[in-house]
Design an enzyme around this catalytic site. Structure first.
Site, PDB file in Angstrom:
ATOM      1  N   ALA A 114     -17.753  54.773  11.714  1.00 51.62           N
ATOM      2  CA  ALA A 114     -19.192  54.883  11.967  1.00 51.62           C
ATOM      3  C   ALA A 114     -19.674  53.416  12.218  1.00 51.62           C
ATOM      4  O   ALA A 114     -19.065  52.502  11.715  1.00 51.62           O
ATOM      5  CB  ALA A 114     -19.978  55.755  10.674  1.00 51.62           C
ATOM      6  N   GLY A 173     -14.991  56.993  10.194  1.00 45.84           N
ATOM      7  CA  GLY A 173     -15.382  58.111  10.976  1.00 45.84           C
ATOM      8  C   GLY A 173     -14.398  58.364  12.075  1.00 45.84           C
ATOM      9  O   GLY A 173     -14.202  59.567  12.621  1.00 45.84           O
ATOM     10  N   GLU A 188     -11.808  60.390  10.594  1.00 43.30           N
ATOM     11  CA  GLU A 188     -12.257  61.828  10.288  1.00 43.30           C
ATOM     12  C   GLU A 188     -12.490  62.501  11.579  1.00 43.30           C
ATOM     13  O   GLU A 188     -12.427  63.808  11.746  1.00 43.30           O
ATOM     14  CB  GLU A 188     -13.884  61.552   9.615  1.00 43.30           C
ATOM     15  CG  GLU A 188     -13.743  61.053   8.227  1.00 43.30           C
ATOM     16  CD  GLU A 188     -14.975  60.541   7.929  1.00 43.30           C
ATOM     17  OE1 GLU A 188     -15.676  59.744   8.039  1.00 43.30           O
ATOM     18  OE2 GLU A 188     -15.441  61.311   6.670  1.00 43.30           O
ATOM     19  N   GLU A 232     -13.861  52.986   3.667  1.00 45.56           N
ATOM     20  CA  GLU A 232     -15.339  52.971   3.420  1.00 45.56           C
ATOM     21  C   GLU A 232     -15.532  52.261   1.922  1.00 45.56           C
ATOM     22  O   GLU A 232     -16.580  51.644   1.735  1.00 45.56           O
ATOM     23  CB  GLU A 232     -16.162  54.359   3.407  1.00 45.56           C
ATOM     24  CG  GLU A 232     -16.196  54.908   4.804  1.00 45.56           C
ATOM     25  CD  GLU A 232     -14.873  55.636   5.086  1.00 45.56           C
ATOM     26  OE1 GLU A 232     -13.902  55.617   4.552  1.00 45.56           O
ATOM     27  OE2 GLU A 232     -15.057  56.557   6.312  1.00 45.56           O
TER      28      GLU A 232
HETATM   29  N1  COA Z   1     -19.106  49.395  13.017  1.00 41.03           N
HETATM   30  C1  COA Z   1     -19.848  48.367  13.843  1.00 41.03           C
HETATM   31  N2  COA Z   1     -19.029  47.567  14.532  1.00 41.03           N
HETATM   32  C2  COA Z   1     -17.660  47.205  14.429  1.00 41.03           C
HETATM   33  C3  COA Z   1     -17.055  48.397  13.534  1.00 41.03           C
HETATM   34  C4  COA Z   1     -17.940  49.241  12.982  1.00 41.03           C
HETATM   35  N3  COA Z   1     -17.284  50.355  12.287  1.00 41.03           N
HETATM   36  N4  COA Z   1     -15.815  48.001  13.780  1.00 41.03           N
HETATM   37  C5  COA Z   1     -15.626  46.945  14.598  1.00 41.03           C
HETATM   38  N5  COA Z   1     -16.942  46.394  14.788  1.00 41.03           N
HETATM   39  C6  COA Z   1     -17.247  45.326  15.665  1.00 41.03           C
HETATM   40  C7  COA Z   1     -17.075  44.151  14.916  1.00 41.03           C
HETATM   41  O1  COA Z   1     -18.452  43.889  14.050  1.00 41.03           O
HETATM   42  C8  COA Z   1     -17.105  43.130  16.081  1.00 41.03           C
HETATM   43  O2  COA Z   1     -18.128  42.967  16.671  1.00 41.03           O
HETATM   44  P1  COA Z   1     -18.799  41.641  17.050  1.00 41.03           P
HETATM   45  O3  COA Z   1     -17.704  40.857  18.211  1.00 41.03           O
HETATM   46  O4  COA Z   1     -20.416  41.633  17.676  1.00 41.03           O
HETATM   47  O5  COA Z   1     -18.706  40.691  15.882  1.00 41.03           O
HETATM   48  C9  COA Z   1     -16.146  43.892  16.900  1.00 41.03           C
HETATM   49  O6  COA Z   1     -16.319  45.333  16.824  1.00 41.03           O
HETATM   50  C10 COA Z   1     -14.821  43.715  16.936  1.00 41.03           C
HETATM   51  O7  COA Z   1     -14.167  43.941  15.628  1.00 41.03           O
HETATM   52  P2  COA Z   1     -13.548  42.518  14.991  1.00 41.03           P
HETATM   53  O8  COA Z   1     -13.612  42.877  13.474  1.00 41.03           O
HETATM   54  O9  COA Z   1     -13.719  41.224  15.515  1.00 41.03           O
HETATM   55  O10 COA Z   1     -11.931  42.822  15.172  1.00 41.03           O
HETATM   56  P3  COA Z   1     -10.693  42.657  14.358  1.00 41.03           P
HETATM   57  O11 COA Z   1      -9.541  42.667  15.465  1.00 41.03           O
HETATM   58  O12 COA Z   1     -10.852  41.375  13.754  1.00 41.03           O
HETATM   59  O13 COA Z   1     -10.654  43.744  13.376  1.00 41.03           O
HETATM   60  C11 COA Z   1     -10.696  45.856  12.461  1.00 41.03           C
HETATM   61  C12 COA Z   1     -10.580  45.187  13.613  1.00 41.03           C
HETATM   62  C13 COA Z   1     -10.839  47.428  12.959  1.00 41.03           C
HETATM   63  C14 COA Z   1      -9.678  45.638  11.352  1.00 41.03           C
HETATM   64  C15 COA Z   1     -12.195  45.569  11.995  1.00 41.03           C
HETATM   65  O14 COA Z   1     -13.322  45.556  13.044  1.00 41.03           O
HETATM   66  C16 COA Z   1     -12.743  46.449  10.836  1.00 41.03           C
HETATM   67  O15 COA Z   1     -12.400  46.289   9.631  1.00 41.03           O
HETATM   68  N6  COA Z   1     -13.837  47.141  11.314  1.00 41.03           N
HETATM   69  C17 COA Z   1     -14.788  48.178  10.318  1.00 41.03           C
HETATM   70  C18 COA Z   1     -13.763  49.363   9.798  1.00 41.03           C
HETATM   71  C19 COA Z   1     -14.520  50.114   8.736  1.00 41.03           C
HETATM   72  O16 COA Z   1     -14.761  49.607   7.766  1.00 41.03           O
HETATM   73  N7  COA Z   1     -14.785  51.304   9.298  1.00 41.03           N
HETATM   74  C20 COA Z   1     -15.644  52.369   8.490  1.00 41.03           C
HETATM   75  C21 COA Z   1     -17.009  52.219   8.717  1.00 41.03           C
HETATM   76  S1  COA Z   1     -17.897  53.314   7.617  1.00 41.03           S
END
Ligand code: COA
Length: 260
Positions: free
Chosen positions: A66, A111, A114, A134
């Site tokens: 999400a 999400g 999910e 989360e």
């Molecule tokens: N919500 C909003 N933005 C998200 C996102 C999310 N769930 N997951 C990734 N993004 C965004 C990042 O903020 C980044 O945006 P920016 O370029 O404007 O800063 C972009 O997507 C790329 O993500 P980034 O973190 O730079 O890529 P990465 O390869 O370094 O890492 C992940 C990839 C998936 C490991 C990491 O993005 C992450 O941990 N995301 C969140 C996962 C999460 O907690 N999901 C549950 C949410 S309730």
């Protein structure tokens, strides 16, 4: 219906919905959730659509969760409606009477996992990672993840994944029975098509009966599940497709189901 954050295309009865927010790794904000809801409603009412495929744009993420930026700004009341909307969407997907395949082309987190769990079948690319992170954000899954993961793999693993928050590899997800297949990333689309094609040709009443009996069966007692199975079996036997399928077998030819 036109969409900003989704691409939808139907080819040969296979309806592919691609979530398109690549700059945010396809994270589900409210708008995308609403569009997905509309796209699923459209597909469910379209007789030409026999199988639905859900995937993410790009080669890095299915859905990275999400939208964290939106979650951060929500009031508790808004958060409750966000969770309920997400849950309703996932439940609607799971209770569709057409098979839904998740083509997991990368991160399926929060999400995203999910959403994949609400689909009926899951194929992951070998670079996919699945998890419920989360807890690292000070929150918990809110789109049905605790309940669907529990039912799929039991409380030991569900607790490990939700409390630990660490994603697992596609291979481990396969070993746990969380995904049906793992394929090299470049072969994901072909693998999904191979899985979908026989379902496009299958007798729809049989498909509907199997989906309902197996999915509802996991939440009801054995006696009620068996009664449901009998009712759906009898319904299949009332179709022209049953006559066609059994005749084709006896006449040593391929069946041609008409959905009647
Ligand atoms: N919500 C909003 N933005 C998200 C996102 C999310 N769930 N997951 C990734 N993004 C965004 C990042 O903020 C980044 O945006 P920016 O370029 O404007 O800063 C972009 O997507 C790329 O993500 P980034 O973190 O730079 O890529 P990465 O390869 O370094 O890492 C992940 C990839 C998936 C490991 C990491 O993005 C992450 O941990 N995301 C969140 C996962 C999460 O907690 N999901 C549950 C949410 S309730």
């Amino acid at each position: 219906m036109s969409f900003e954050n989704l691409a939808v295309v139907t080819r040969g009865g296979i309806h592919t919905i691609t979530i398109k927010r690549p700059s945010k790794l396809n994270a589900l904000n409210r708008q995308t959730l609403q569009e997905l809801y509309g796209a699923i409603i459209d597909a469910s009412g379209d007789d030409k659509v026999r199988v639905i495929v859900i995937t993410g744009s790009g080669d890095k993420a299915f859905v990275a969760g999400a939208d964290i930026g939106e979650i951060r700004e929500q009031s508790p009341v808004e958060a409750r409606s966000f969770s309920q909307f997400g849950q309703n969407l996932m439940s609607m997907i799971q209770s569709l009477d057409k098979p839904v395949i998740a083509a997991i082309n990368g991160f399926a987190l929060g999400g995203g996992m999910e959403l994949a769990l609400a689909c009926h079948l899951r194929i992951a690319s070998d670079n996919a990672r699945l998890g419920l992170p989360e807890i690292k954000l000070g929150i918990m899954p809110g789109f049905g993840g605790t309940q669907r993961l529990l039912r799929l793999v039991g409380s030991t693993l569900a607790l490990e994944m939700a409390l630990g928050g660490e994603p697992i590899s596609a291979e481990r997800a396969h070993q746990l029975g969380l995904v049906n297949q793992v394929v090299p990333a470049a072969e994901l689309e072909d693998a999904v098509t191979r899985m979908a094609k026989p379902l496009v040709k299958a007798a729809p009443e049989a498909v509907r009966g199997i989906l309902q009996a197996i999915l509802q069966g996991s939440d009801i007692n054995l006696e009620a599940g068996l009664a449901l199975e009998t009712a759906r079996f009898a319904l299949c036997c009332a179709t022209e497709d049953m006559k066609e399928g059994t005749s084709a077998f006896l006449e040593k030819r391929a069946p041609e189901f008409k959905g009647r």
